[in-house]
Design an enzyme around this catalytic site. Structure first.
Site, PDB file in Angstrom:
ATOM      1  N   ASP A 232      -6.796   1.763  -8.102  1.00  0.00           N
ATOM      2  CA  ASP A 232      -5.456   2.033  -7.574  1.00  0.00           C
ATOM      3  C   ASP A 232      -4.388   1.132  -8.203  1.00  0.00           C
ATOM      4  O   ASP A 232      -4.714   0.037  -8.673  1.00  0.00           O
ATOM      5  CB  ASP A 232      -5.451   1.887  -6.043  1.00  0.00           C
ATOM      6  CG  ASP A 232      -6.080   0.604  -5.525  1.00  0.00           C
ATOM      7  OD1 ASP A 232      -7.114   0.190  -6.062  1.00  0.00           O
ATOM      8  OD2 ASP A 232      -5.538   0.030  -4.568  1.00  0.00           O
TER       9      ASP A 232
ATOM     10  N   GLU B  36       0.838  -1.197   0.000  1.00  0.00           N
ATOM     11  CA  GLU B  36       0.000   0.000   0.000  1.00  0.00           C
ATOM     12  C   GLU B  36       0.875   1.250   0.000  1.00  0.00           C
ATOM     13  O   GLU B  36       1.783   1.379   0.816  1.00  0.00           O
ATOM     14  CB  GLU B  36      -0.895   0.015   1.245  1.00  0.00           C
ATOM     15  CG  GLU B  36      -1.981  -1.038   1.259  1.00  0.00           C
ATOM     16  CD  GLU B  36      -3.247  -0.603   0.548  1.00  0.00           C
ATOM     17  OE1 GLU B  36      -3.303   0.549   0.074  1.00  0.00           O
ATOM     18  OE2 GLU B  36      -4.179  -1.431   0.476  1.00  0.00           O
TER      19      GLU B  36
ATOM     20  N   HIS C 265      -3.743  -3.011  -8.243  1.00  0.00           N
ATOM     21  CA  HIS C 265      -5.056  -3.463  -7.808  1.00  0.00           C
ATOM     22  C   HIS C 265      -6.103  -3.233  -8.901  1.00  0.00           C
ATOM     23  O   HIS C 265      -6.989  -4.054  -9.114  1.00  0.00           O
ATOM     24  CB  HIS C 265      -5.447  -2.725  -6.524  1.00  0.00           C
ATOM     25  CG  HIS C 265      -6.524  -3.391  -5.749  1.00  0.00           C
ATOM     26  ND1 HIS C 265      -7.107  -2.818  -4.638  1.00  0.00           N
ATOM     27  CD2 HIS C 265      -7.139  -4.592  -5.901  1.00  0.00           C
ATOM     28  CE1 HIS C 265      -8.021  -3.635  -4.154  1.00  0.00           C
ATOM     29  NE2 HIS C 265      -8.066  -4.712  -4.898  1.00  0.00           N
TER      30      HIS C 265
END
Length: 288
Positions: A204, A156, A194
């Protein structure tokens, strides 16, 4: 005098307690939960497996605590290890701060997690052992793989989905990716986003993510500067499928592809440049 001494003693104790609380790591408690869950997983591995029900009338012996079936002769191989990740999926957090993201990943009710988070200053946080299954990919598909969580690492990036990524973030991401690729021998083409694995559901890491820069370092595919014109017989949906995209919803698959490789124009319409880029990547993928 005694009253003064007693008051002074209370003051010192208060300072020691305050210092202890201040020095305590903010996620000490959730770190304990992590360690407890890892211990519980190791215990699950030791438990007897349920007997497979091949036929209703047939009794199948249940494996023992080490996973061995009692009805078969056991010859333990010496050649094995833990299963390893084969993909890296890159996300953006879509949250306002790194603290908000860390809190999200340490609340059981959110049911989401990742292996790593990189904040805007480039600091890398590890949240999960690489061999364990994080909950980051969700309902997704890439090629024939329909359970990306079980075969991937999730990273992330601290980014709200609109702002540009910082140089420190990308530099430290590249360092992390180099370590992961070397450690687990992850194929170059298996570094994806993603949005690639969940067209129509996720976008994303977004159009600001520097995929070309990553590809130049060996993390993901990118097209050549000089492009061969796609032949009229070339079916773009076939090209998308070869790359790995889920084409059950063609417009969303096209937009997901453009968000990764074109970035300046994200629509569900093909133009000559986008077709030539897809054809170039199609040739690269089929040559692997």
């Amino acid at each position: 005098m005694f009253r003064y001494f007693l008051g002074y003693t209370y003051f010192i104790l208060f300072l020691l307690f305050s210092t202890s609380c201040a020095s305590k790591k903010p996620f000490a408690e959730t770190n304990k939960v992590y360690e407890k869950q890892v211990d519980s997983l190791s215990e699950v591995i030791k438990q007897p497996l349920p007997a497979p029900q091949l036929m209703a009338a047939e009794e199948i012996p249940i494996p023992d605590i080490e996973g061995k079936r009692k009805d078969l002769e056991w010859v333990g191989t010496v050649n094995f290890n833990m299963r390893k990740p084969n993909f890296v999926i890159i996300h953006h957090t879509a949250q306002d701060s790194i603290q908000q993201t860390l809190n999200t990943f340490t609340l059981s009710r959110t049911q989401v997690s990742a292996h790593y988070v990189i904040d805007k200053k480039g600091k890398v946080y590890q949240l999960l052992n690489d061999y364990l299954r994080a909950w980051h990919a969700g309902n997704s598909r890439w090629g024939s793989v329909t359970d990306l969580n079980s075969v991937s690492l999730g990273i992330e990036m601290d980014n709200n989905g609109i702002e540009p990524y910082t140089d420190a973030q990308i530099e430290n991401l590249l360092g992390l990716l180099d370590t992961l690729k070397t450690t687990y021998n992850i194929p170059t083409e298996n570094f994806i986003g993603h949005g690639d694995i969940a067209p129509g559901r996720k976008v994303d890491p977004g159009i600001n993510f520097p995929w070309k820069r990553l590809a130049e370092k060996g993390f993901g595919l990118w097209y050549d500067d000089t492009l061969q014109t796609a032949p009229t017989s070339f079916n773009p949906l076939d090209g998308l499928r070869i790359l790995g995209y889920d084409t059950r919803n063609p417009p969303e698959a096209i937009k997901a592809f453009k968000r990764h490789y074109i970035q300046t124009e994200v629509t569900d319409e093909w133009n000559p440049f986008a077709l030539d880029v897809l054809y170039n990547l199609y040739l690269k993928k089929t040559a692997l």
